[in-house]
Motif scaffolding. Sequence first.
Motif, PDB file in Angstrom:
ATOM      1  N   VAL A  49      90.621 -37.161  -5.533  1.00 48.82           N
ATOM      2  CA  VAL A  49      91.659 -36.455  -4.785  1.00 48.82           C
ATOM      3  C   VAL A  49      91.554 -34.958  -5.038  1.00 48.82           C
ATOM      4  CG1 VAL A  49      94.157 -36.100  -4.576  1.00 48.82           C
ATOM      5  CG2 VAL A  49      93.238 -38.418  -4.633  1.00 48.82           C
ATOM      6  N   LYS A  50      91.438 -34.570  -6.305  1.00 42.67           N
ATOM      7  CA  LYS A  50      91.327 -33.147  -6.648  1.00 42.67           C
ATOM      8  C   LYS A  50      90.131 -32.501  -5.962  1.00 42.67           C
ATOM      9  CE  LYS A  50      91.994 -31.509 -10.781  1.00 42.67           C
ATOM     10  NZ  LYS A  50      92.011 -31.311 -12.238  1.00 42.67           N
ATOM     11  N   ALA A  51      89.032 -33.221  -5.878  1.00 40.16           N
ATOM     12  CA  ALA A  51      87.815 -32.692  -5.251  1.00 40.16           C
ATOM     13  C   ALA A  51      88.020 -32.417  -3.765  1.00 40.16           C
ATOM     14  CB  ALA A  51      86.653 -33.654  -5.452  1.00 40.16           C
ATOM     15  N   GLY A  52      88.994 -33.060  -3.154  1.00 42.35           N
ATOM     16  CA  GLY A  52      89.258 -32.863  -1.734  1.00 42.35           C
ATOM     17  C   GLY A  52      90.073 -31.621  -1.413  1.00 42.35           C
ATOM     18  N   LYS A  56      91.771 -25.820  -7.516  1.00 44.97           N
ATOM     19  CA  LYS A  56      92.697 -26.472  -8.434  1.00 44.97           C
ATOM     20  C   LYS A  56      94.145 -26.123  -8.131  1.00 44.97           C
ATOM     21  CE  LYS A  56      91.875 -26.239 -12.815  1.00 44.97           C
ATOM     22  NZ  LYS A  56      91.439 -25.868 -14.174  1.00 44.97           N
ATOM     23  N   LYS A  57      94.386 -24.855  -7.775  1.00 47.68           N
ATOM     24  CA  LYS A  57      95.754 -24.430  -7.518  1.00 47.68           C
ATOM     25  C   LYS A  57      96.349 -25.205  -6.341  1.00 47.68           C
ATOM     26  CE  LYS A  57      98.629 -20.374  -6.872  1.00 47.68           C
ATOM     27  NZ  LYS A  57      98.677 -18.915  -6.787  1.00 47.68           N
ATOM     28  N   ALA A  58      95.567 -25.405  -5.298  1.00 49.18           N
ATOM     29  CA  ALA A  58      96.056 -26.148  -4.130  1.00 49.18           C
ATOM     30  C   ALA A  58      96.410 -27.583  -4.515  1.00 49.18           C
ATOM     31  CB  ALA A  58      95.008 -26.143  -3.022  1.00 49.18           C
ATOM     32  N   TYR A  59      95.595 -28.194  -5.354  1.00 51.38           N
ATOM     33  CA  TYR A  59      95.897 -29.555  -5.803  1.00 51.38           C
ATOM     34  C   TYR A  59      97.204 -29.575  -6.577  1.00 51.38           C
ATOM     35  CZ  TYR A  59      96.046 -33.686  -8.715  1.00 51.38           C
ATOM     36  OH  TYR A  59      96.473 -34.820  -9.363  1.00 51.38           O
ATOM     37  N   TYR A  60      97.349 -28.677  -7.544  1.00 48.25           N
ATOM     38  CA  TYR A  60      98.543 -28.685  -8.389  1.00 48.25           C
ATOM     39  C   TYR A  60      99.818 -28.355  -7.611  1.00 48.25           C
ATOM     40  CZ  TYR A  60      95.642 -29.560 -12.403  1.00 48.25           C
ATOM     41  OH  TYR A  60      94.774 -30.141 -13.284  1.00 48.25           O
ATOM     42  N   ILE A  61      99.701 -27.531  -6.593  1.00 49.43           N
ATOM     43  CA  ILE A  61     100.864 -27.264  -5.740  1.00 49.43           C
ATOM     44  C   ILE A  61     101.247 -28.546  -4.996  1.00 49.43           C
ATOM     45  CG2 ILE A  61     101.642 -26.056  -3.653  1.00 49.43           C
ATOM     46  CD1 ILE A  61     100.037 -23.606  -4.705  1.00 49.43           C
ATOM     47  N   ALA A  62     100.264 -29.223  -4.435  1.00 48.59           N
ATOM     48  CA  ALA A  62     100.542 -30.456  -3.683  1.00 48.59           C
ATOM     49  C   ALA A  62     101.125 -31.538  -4.578  1.00 48.59           C
ATOM     50  CB  ALA A  62      99.264 -30.952  -3.013  1.00 48.59           C
ATOM     51  N   VAL A  63     100.529 -31.743  -5.733  1.00 50.86           N
ATOM     52  CA  VAL A  63     100.966 -32.829  -6.611  1.00 50.86           C
ATOM     53  C   VAL A  63     102.359 -32.552  -7.177  1.00 50.86           C
ATOM     54  CG1 VAL A  63      99.983 -32.101  -8.840  1.00 50.86           C
ATOM     55  CG2 VAL A  63     100.040 -34.497  -8.265  1.00 50.86           C
ATOM     56  N   SER A  64     102.689 -31.292  -7.356  1.00 54.53           N
ATOM     57  CA  SER A  64     103.976 -30.949  -7.970  1.00 54.53           C
ATOM     58  C   SER A  64     105.159 -31.074  -7.009  1.00 54.53           C
ATOM     59  CB  SER A  64     103.933 -29.534  -8.548  1.00 54.53           C
ATOM     60  OG  SER A  64     103.868 -28.576  -7.508  1.00 54.53           O
TER      61      SER A  64
END
Length: 140
Positions: A49-52, A56-64
């Motif tokens: 998922v993170k690789a998509g 990293k910042k975009a992933y952490y914003i989405a997950v949070s």
Amino acid sequence: MSDLEYLATLVAALDAEIARVSDAESGSDEQSSAIDDAVAAVLRLRSKVKAGYPGKKAYYIAVSTDPKGIRVEGIAALQGKRAHELVRDGGWMHADSSTVLDLLDDDQLGRYRAVAGRGVAQTFRDSREYLSAALGLAEN
């Protein structure tokens, strides 16, 4: 195997581990093994998922922004740990437990709070739901 087939295999592996966690007798060796294996399955799926995401910042914003995504990060805090040591009676130990405080550093503890006190099997199901939806593989 196509990338989509591989992702479906990862989701199926997580489903199998969730079933093992749910079916295992509390405190048994099977439960301990299933919990550790389920954490590993979440981490494999999380890495895809993170690789998509573009970064990293975009992933952490989405997950949070999603409670189930935050639980994924709570499980991710257990990377490299014997996660089963943090389980009592089918639930994650509370964050103020001396066992938890001994096993996790401040960063891990901060993320672990997302799962502390929750049921283990449900936490894995929530993580599976979030990650599979993020991959576009959510079951309808």
